[in-house]
Design an enzyme around this catalytic site. Structure first.
Site, short mmCIF file in Angstrom:
data_model
loop_
_atom_site.label_atom_id
_atom_site.label_comp_id
_atom_site.label_asym_id
_atom_site.label_seq_id
_atom_site.Cartn_x
_atom_site.Cartn_y
_atom_site.Cartn_z
N GLU A 26 50.37 38.67 -19.58
CA GLU A 26 48.96 38.79 -19.17
C GLU A 26 48.78 39.97 -18.22
O GLU A 26 49.66 40.23 -17.40
CB GLU A 26 48.54 37.48 -18.49
CG GLU A 26 48.60 36.29 -19.45
CD GLU A 26 48.36 34.96 -18.74
OE1 GLU A 26 47.93 34.96 -17.57
OE2 GLU A 26 48.63 33.93 -19.36
N ARG A 45 51.79 27.92 -19.89
CA ARG A 45 52.18 29.29 -19.53
C ARG A 45 52.55 30.00 -20.82
O ARG A 45 53.12 29.39 -21.73
CB ARG A 45 53.40 29.29 -18.59
CG ARG A 45 53.09 28.93 -17.15
CD ARG A 45 52.31 30.03 -16.43
NE ARG A 45 52.08 29.72 -15.02
CZ ARG A 45 50.98 29.14 -14.54
NH1 ARG A 45 50.00 28.80 -15.36
NH2 ARG A 45 50.84 28.93 -13.25
N HIS A 99 42.97 33.05 -19.51
CA HIS A 99 43.59 32.22 -18.46
C HIS A 99 42.52 31.66 -17.49
O HIS A 99 42.52 31.98 -16.30
CB HIS A 99 44.64 33.04 -17.68
CG HIS A 99 45.65 32.17 -16.97
ND1 HIS A 99 46.95 32.52 -16.79
CD2 HIS A 99 45.52 30.95 -16.38
CE1 HIS A 99 47.60 31.58 -16.13
NE2 HIS A 99 46.74 30.61 -15.86
P1 NDP Z 1 53.53 18.11 -13.55
O1 NDP Z 1 54.72 18.55 -12.81
O2 NDP Z 1 52.70 16.99 -13.02
O3 NDP Z 1 53.92 17.72 -15.06
C1 NDP Z 1 54.81 18.47 -15.83
C2 NDP Z 1 55.14 17.70 -17.12
O4 NDP Z 1 55.97 18.52 -17.94
C3 NDP Z 1 55.89 16.41 -16.90
O5 NDP Z 1 55.48 15.46 -17.86
C4 NDP Z 1 57.34 16.82 -17.15
O6 NDP Z 1 58.08 15.68 -17.56
C5 NDP Z 1 57.17 17.82 -18.27
N1 NDP Z 1 58.27 18.78 -18.33
C6 NDP Z 1 58.76 19.54 -17.32
N2 NDP Z 1 59.79 20.29 -17.74
C7 NDP Z 1 59.97 19.99 -19.05
C8 NDP Z 1 60.88 20.43 -20.04
N3 NDP Z 1 61.86 21.33 -19.75
N4 NDP Z 1 60.77 19.92 -21.29
C9 NDP Z 1 59.80 19.03 -21.58
N5 NDP Z 1 58.90 18.57 -20.68
C10 NDP Z 1 58.99 19.04 -19.44
O7 NDP Z 1 52.64 19.42 -13.72
P2 NDP Z 1 51.05 19.57 -13.88
O8 NDP Z 1 50.59 18.63 -14.94
O9 NDP Z 1 50.39 19.51 -12.55
O10 NDP Z 1 50.96 21.09 -14.38
C11 NDP Z 1 51.66 21.53 -15.53
C12 NDP Z 1 51.61 23.04 -15.67
O11 NDP Z 1 50.35 23.43 -16.19
C13 NDP Z 1 51.73 23.85 -14.39
O12 NDP Z 1 53.07 23.97 -13.98
C14 NDP Z 1 51.11 25.18 -14.78
O13 NDP Z 1 52.09 26.09 -15.22
C15 NDP Z 1 50.19 24.82 -15.94
N6 NDP Z 1 48.79 25.07 -15.59
C16 NDP Z 1 48.07 26.04 -16.25
C17 NDP Z 1 46.76 26.31 -15.90
C18 NDP Z 1 45.96 27.35 -16.60
O14 NDP Z 1 45.16 28.01 -15.94
N7 NDP Z 1 46.11 27.53 -17.88
C19 NDP Z 1 46.09 25.60 -14.80
C20 NDP Z 1 46.93 24.59 -14.17
C21 NDP Z 1 48.22 24.35 -14.57
P3 NDP Z 1 59.70 15.58 -17.41
O15 NDP Z 1 60.04 16.10 -16.05
O16 NDP Z 1 59.99 14.15 -17.66
O17 NDP Z 1 60.23 16.46 -18.50
#
Ligand code: NDP
Length: 322
Positions: free
Chosen positions: A262, A233, A280
């Site tokens: 965006e 994001r 995006h």
């Molecule tokens: P998941 O929830 O499966 O994974 C999120 C990861 O981020 C986990 O490893 C989590 O680990 C880590 N994380 C969360 N919060 C933090 C933090 N504060 N600091 C460090 N690490 C953090 O999500 P997805 O993989 O399914 O998707 C991730 C994101 O990708 C979506 O939320 C979306 O915003 C973005 N996305 C963008 C797209 C695009 O079009 N460009 C398309 C699809 C998704 P932990 O909790 O241990 O920190």
């Protein structure tokens, strides 16, 4: 005969979604219906369908206007445009579209990484502009002498890591918690990882907890041969700091699929030669968007038929906690 369930659509959605919603529900439109009609319907609206990325989010004020609201079905795995805290307080379930887009987004992340390192859009422009006839395209940076750190090793991060493992480069990751059963080094400290690697691939959720996670100190730690790839994001990166870092050589290049505001992308970024910019599109294929759209519809159908929604987000489990 029972009256049709009334739902609210916040903005345009894919035709295949709109068709199915119209077949099963009485659909009101936040972006089209006049305010007085919406105010009259509001007490009967029990569900919201939203593609928050492409229009109006679902904020606390909207949720407060809908006293009968039970479910918010979000198109997209990222639901940072839905006030999930406000939903949870009322026992409203929020659903997203996890899993069905992991491979597509991971493919795009790797493509963007290679395009940025090897300057593929720049090489394409070079050829089209007729410059090849007078000179060879300048040599570029390489993946061969770079190591990679993935910021966020969730569903998509793991799909990216799996692909990158085949490139034979050292991999590490940052997340708040180590992930069991993966061979890559975990860094609890993002700056420490940024110092140790040459490329950051960012794929964490948006929202307050990750706002400006990639800031000036992280970019300085990444260093002058560093490359930033953001498919998460726009809010996760301090965009002003990134523009400065790209301009003054603090890092080498960036590949960005997402931006702070965006679809407005700062002129300063658009003028730079060391960036690859995408509108995006990480999940934007017919195949994957259809799968995401069907999951939005299926979540609403399950709920309306008294079955558990298929993919509630962790903050709003189904059934709601007392
Ligand atoms: P998941 O929830 O499966 O994974 C999120 C990861 O981020 C986990 O490893 C989590 O680990 C880590 N994380 C969360 N919060 C933090 C933090 N504060 N600091 C460090 N690490 C953090 O999500 P997805 O993989 O399914 O998707 C991730 C994101 O990708 C979506 O939320 C979306 O915003 C973005 N996305 C963008 C797209 C695009 O079009 N460009 C398309 C699809 C998704 P932990 O909790 O241990 O920190």
């Amino acid at each position: 005969q029972t009256p049709q369930t009334e739902i609210l659509q916040t903005g345009p959605m894919m035709a295949m979604i709109e068709r199915q919603l119209a077949a099963h529900f009485h659909v009101h439109r936040l972006d089209r219906d006049d305010a007085a009609a919406l105010a009259r319907a509001a007490p009967r609206i029990r569900a919201v369908a939203t593609a928050a990325g492409g229009g109006l989010g679902v904020d606390r004020a909207l949720i407060a206007r809908l006293p009968a609201l039970e479910i918010v079905a979000n198109f997209g795995v990222g639901y940072d445009a839905v006030d999930v805290g406000a939903a949870a307080e009322r026992g409203i379930v929020v659903t997203n579209t996890p899993g069905v887009l992991d491979d597509e987004v991971a493919d795009l992340a790797v493509a963007l990484l290679l395009a940025t390192v090897r300057r593929l859009p720049q090489a394409d422009r070079f050829l089209r502009e007729g410059r090849w006839t007078s000179a060879a395209f300048p040599l570029t940076g390489s993946l061969r002498d770079r190591s990679i750190g993935i910021v966020g090793l969730g569903r998509i991060g793991r799909a990216i890591a799996g692909r990158l493992a085949a490139f034979g480069r050292p991999l590490a990751y940052h997340a708040r918690n180590p992930v069991a059963g993966v061979p890559w080094r975990h860094y609890a400290d993002l700056r420490q990882m940024a110092r140790a690697v040459d490329i950051l691939v960012v794929i964490v959720p948006g929202g307050a907890a990750t706002r400006h996670l990639i800031d000036r100190p992280v970019l300085e730690a990444l260093g002058p041969s560093g490359i930033l790839i953001n498919v998460a994001r726009g809010s996760v990166v301090d965009e002003a700091a990134l523009i400065r870092a790209l301009g003054d050589g603090t890092i080498a290049a960036a590949g960005l699929d997402v931006f702070a505001d965006e679809p407005d992308v700062p002129e300063a970024l658009r003028r730079m030669d060391n960036v690859v910019l995408l509108p995006h599109v990480a999940s934007a294929t017919h195949f994957t968007r259809n799968a995401m759209g069907q999951l939005v519809v299926d979540n609403l159908l399950a709920w309306s038929q008294g079955r558990p929604p298929l993919t509630p987000v962790p903050e709003t489990p189904w059934p709601a906690k007392a």
